[in-house]
Design a protein around this motif. Structure first.
Motif, PDB file in Angstrom:
ATOM      1  N   VAL A  19       0.838  -1.202   0.000  1.00 45.83           N
ATOM      2  CA  VAL A  19       0.000   0.000   0.000  1.00 45.83           C
ATOM      3  C   VAL A  19       0.874   1.255   0.000  1.00 45.83           C
ATOM      4  CG1 VAL A  19      -1.704   1.317   1.310  1.00 45.83           C
ATOM      5  CG2 VAL A  19      -1.918  -1.156   1.138  1.00 45.83           C
ATOM      6  N   ASP A  20       1.935   1.242   0.811  1.00 50.65           N
ATOM      7  CA  ASP A  20       2.834   2.399   0.875  1.00 50.65           C
ATOM      8  C   ASP A  20       3.595   2.576  -0.435  1.00 50.65           C
ATOM      9  OD1 ASP A  20       1.983   2.812   3.453  1.00 50.65           O
ATOM     10  OD2 ASP A  20       3.734   1.850   4.383  1.00 50.65           O
ATOM     11  N   VAL A  21       4.016   1.474  -1.038  1.00 48.83           N
ATOM     12  CA  VAL A  21       4.717   1.548  -2.322  1.00 48.83           C
ATOM     13  C   VAL A  21       3.789   2.113  -3.388  1.00 48.83           C
ATOM     14  CG1 VAL A  21       5.831   0.203  -4.150  1.00 48.83           C
ATOM     15  CG2 VAL A  21       6.291  -0.355  -1.759  1.00 48.83           C
ATOM     16  N   LEU A  22       2.539   1.646  -3.403  1.00 50.02           N
ATOM     17  CA  LEU A  22       1.571   2.129  -4.384  1.00 50.02           C
ATOM     18  C   LEU A  22       1.320   3.625  -4.224  1.00 50.02           C
ATOM     19  CD1 LEU A  22      -0.410   1.542  -6.673  1.00 50.02           C
ATOM     20  CD2 LEU A  22      -2.114   0.988  -4.938  1.00 50.02           C
ATOM     21  N   VAL A  23       1.156   4.088  -2.993  1.00 55.92           N
ATOM     22  CA  VAL A  23       0.940   5.520  -2.741  1.00 55.92           C
ATOM     23  C   VAL A  23       2.150   6.327  -3.209  1.00 55.92           C
ATOM     24  CG1 VAL A  23       0.682   7.251  -0.924  1.00 55.92           C
ATOM     25  CG2 VAL A  23      -0.700   5.185  -0.860  1.00 55.92           C
ATOM     26  N   THR A  24       3.340   5.821  -2.934  1.00 53.74           N
ATOM     27  CA  THR A  24       4.568   6.510  -3.348  1.00 53.74           C
ATOM     28  C   THR A  24       4.662   6.593  -4.868  1.00 53.74           C
ATOM     29  OG1 THR A  24       5.695   5.733  -1.362  1.00 53.74           O
ATOM     30  CG2 THR A  24       7.082   6.521  -3.155  1.00 53.74           C
ATOM     31  N   LEU A  25       4.404   5.479  -5.553  1.00 52.21           N
ATOM     32  CA  LEU A  25       4.452   5.484  -7.017  1.00 52.21           C
ATOM     33  C   LEU A  25       3.405   6.425  -7.611  1.00 52.21           C
ATOM     34  CD1 LEU A  25       5.069   1.797  -8.136  1.00 52.21           C
ATOM     35  CD2 LEU A  25       6.540   3.762  -8.475  1.00 52.21           C
ATOM     36  N   GLU A  26       2.189   6.359  -7.099  1.00 49.44           N
ATOM     37  CA  GLU A  26       1.127   7.231  -7.601  1.00 49.44           C
ATOM     38  C   GLU A  26       1.491   8.704  -7.407  1.00 49.44           C
ATOM     39  OE1 GLU A  26      -1.544   6.711  -9.349  1.00 49.44           O
ATOM     40  OE2 GLU A  26      -1.432   4.533  -9.348  1.00 49.44           O
ATOM     41  N   THR A  27       2.081   9.023  -6.252  1.00 46.42           N
ATOM     42  CA  THR A  27       2.506  10.396  -5.981  1.00 46.42           C
ATOM     43  C   THR A  27       3.607  10.817  -6.947  1.00 46.42           C
ATOM     44  OG1 THR A  27       1.948  10.113  -3.648  1.00 46.42           O
ATOM     45  CG2 THR A  27       3.380  11.962  -4.210  1.00 46.42           C
ATOM     46  N   MET A  28       4.552   9.917  -7.216  1.00 41.51           N
ATOM     47  CA  MET A  28       5.627  10.226  -8.159  1.00 41.51           C
ATOM     48  C   MET A  28       5.060  10.481  -9.557  1.00 41.51           C
ATOM     49  SD  MET A  28       8.638   7.918  -9.621  1.00 41.51           S
ATOM     50  CE  MET A  28       9.165   8.394 -11.241  1.00 41.51           C
ATOM     51  N   PHE A  29       4.163   9.597 -10.014  1.00 38.37           N
ATOM     52  CA  PHE A  29       3.570   9.781 -11.337  1.00 38.37           C
ATOM     53  C   PHE A  29       2.820  11.105 -11.429  1.00 38.37           C
ATOM     54  CE2 PHE A  29       3.134   4.879 -11.538  1.00 38.37           C
ATOM     55  CZ  PHE A  29       4.457   4.752 -11.948  1.00 38.37           C
ATOM     56  N   LYS A  30       2.072  11.454 -10.394  1.00 43.29           N
ATOM     57  CA  LYS A  30       1.327  12.708 -10.384  1.00 43.29           C
ATOM     58  C   LYS A  30       2.262  13.906 -10.427  1.00 43.29           C
ATOM     59  CE  LYS A  30      -2.320  15.221  -7.900  1.00 43.29           C
ATOM     60  NZ  LYS A  30      -2.094  16.350  -8.739  1.00 43.29           N
ATOM     61  N   GLU A  31       3.349  13.854  -9.674  1.00 45.57           N
ATOM     62  CA  GLU A  31       4.318  14.957  -9.669  1.00 45.57           C
ATOM     63  C   GLU A  31       4.990  15.107 -11.030  1.00 45.57           C
ATOM     64  OE1 GLU A  31       5.027  17.463  -7.523  1.00 45.57           O
ATOM     65  OE2 GLU A  31       3.237  16.686  -6.543  1.00 45.57           O
ATOM     66  N   VAL A  32       5.311  13.984 -11.677  1.00 45.31           N
ATOM     67  CA  VAL A  32       5.913  14.054 -13.015  1.00 45.31           C
ATOM     68  C   VAL A  32       4.928  14.717 -13.972  1.00 45.31           C
ATOM     69  CG1 VAL A  32       6.691  12.682 -14.995  1.00 45.31           C
ATOM     70  CG2 VAL A  32       7.488  12.106 -12.706  1.00 45.31           C
ATOM     71  N   LYS A  33       3.666  14.288 -13.960  1.00 45.56           N
ATOM     72  CA  LYS A  33       2.648  14.886 -14.829  1.00 45.56           C
ATOM     73  C   LYS A  33       2.483  16.370 -14.552  1.00 45.56           C
ATOM     74  CE  LYS A  33      -0.237  10.758 -15.002  1.00 45.56           C
ATOM     75  NZ  LYS A  33      -1.546  10.218 -14.605  1.00 45.56           N
ATOM     76  N   ASP A  34       2.336  16.738 -13.271  1.00 46.73           N
ATOM     77  CA  ASP A  34       2.125  18.140 -12.902  1.00 46.73           C
ATOM     78  C   ASP A  34       3.314  19.009 -13.286  1.00 46.73           C
ATOM     79  OD1 ASP A  34      -0.320  17.365 -11.896  1.00 46.73           O
ATOM     80  OD2 ASP A  34       0.291  17.486  -9.782  1.00 46.73           O
ATOM     81  N   THR A  35       4.515  18.494 -13.069  1.00 47.25           N
ATOM     82  CA  THR A  35       5.724  19.262 -13.385  1.00 47.25           C
ATOM     83  C   THR A  35       5.840  19.488 -14.883  1.00 47.25           C
ATOM     84  OG1 THR A  35       6.835  18.378 -11.433  1.00 47.25           O
ATOM     85  CG2 THR A  35       8.237  19.337 -13.127  1.00 47.25           C
ATOM     86  N   LEU A  36       5.622  18.446 -15.683  1.00 49.66           N
ATOM     87  CA  LEU A  36       5.690  18.607 -17.137  1.00 49.66           C
ATOM     88  C   LEU A  36       4.578  19.517 -17.642  1.00 49.66           C
ATOM     89  CD1 LEU A  36       6.602  15.001 -18.329  1.00 49.66           C
ATOM     90  CD2 LEU A  36       8.108  16.985 -18.155  1.00 49.66           C
TER      91      LEU A  36
END
Length: 107
Positions: A19-36
């Motif tokens: 669950v923690d890994v999934l939350v971390t990955l989802e947060t990373m993907f969202k940050e990459v999208k938002d930053t780009l």
């Protein structure tokens, strides 16, 4: 490999709950999208760069209606691997066959 497979591998290797890994990955993907989306690029040393590329305006064609269509200039997301990353992939002899979404794996 799907996202669930990646979560399982990371969880198995690190001992962190899935669950923690999934939350971390989802947060990373969202940050990459938002930053780009905000126009910034992301540079990760030894891994690669998430960048935006500018596509020039051009004339396309709707073949069903046989009409010329103006496509305005726009930006697309892209990934440029680091040199070390590319060299590791080049060493690969034969890629593994991965079943796509909805297909059964031959395990």
């Amino acid at each position: 490999m799907r996202k669930a497979d990646l979560v399982n591998r990371i969880s198995d290797k690190t001992g962190i709950p899935k669950v923690d890994v999934l939350v971390t990955l989802e947060t990373m993907f969202k940050e990459v999208k938002d930053t780009l989306a905000s126009g910034e690029n992301i540079y990760i040393r030894g891994f690669g760069s998430f960048i935006t590329k500018k596509r020039a305006a051009k004339i396309g064609r709707n073949i069903k209606k046989n009409v010329a269509v103006h496509i305005p200039e726009h930006y697309i997301p892209a990934f440029k691997p680091a040199k070390e990353f590319s060299m590791e992939v080049k060493k690969l002899k034969e890629p593994k066959k991965d079943s796509g979404p909805g297909e059964d794996a031959d395990d």
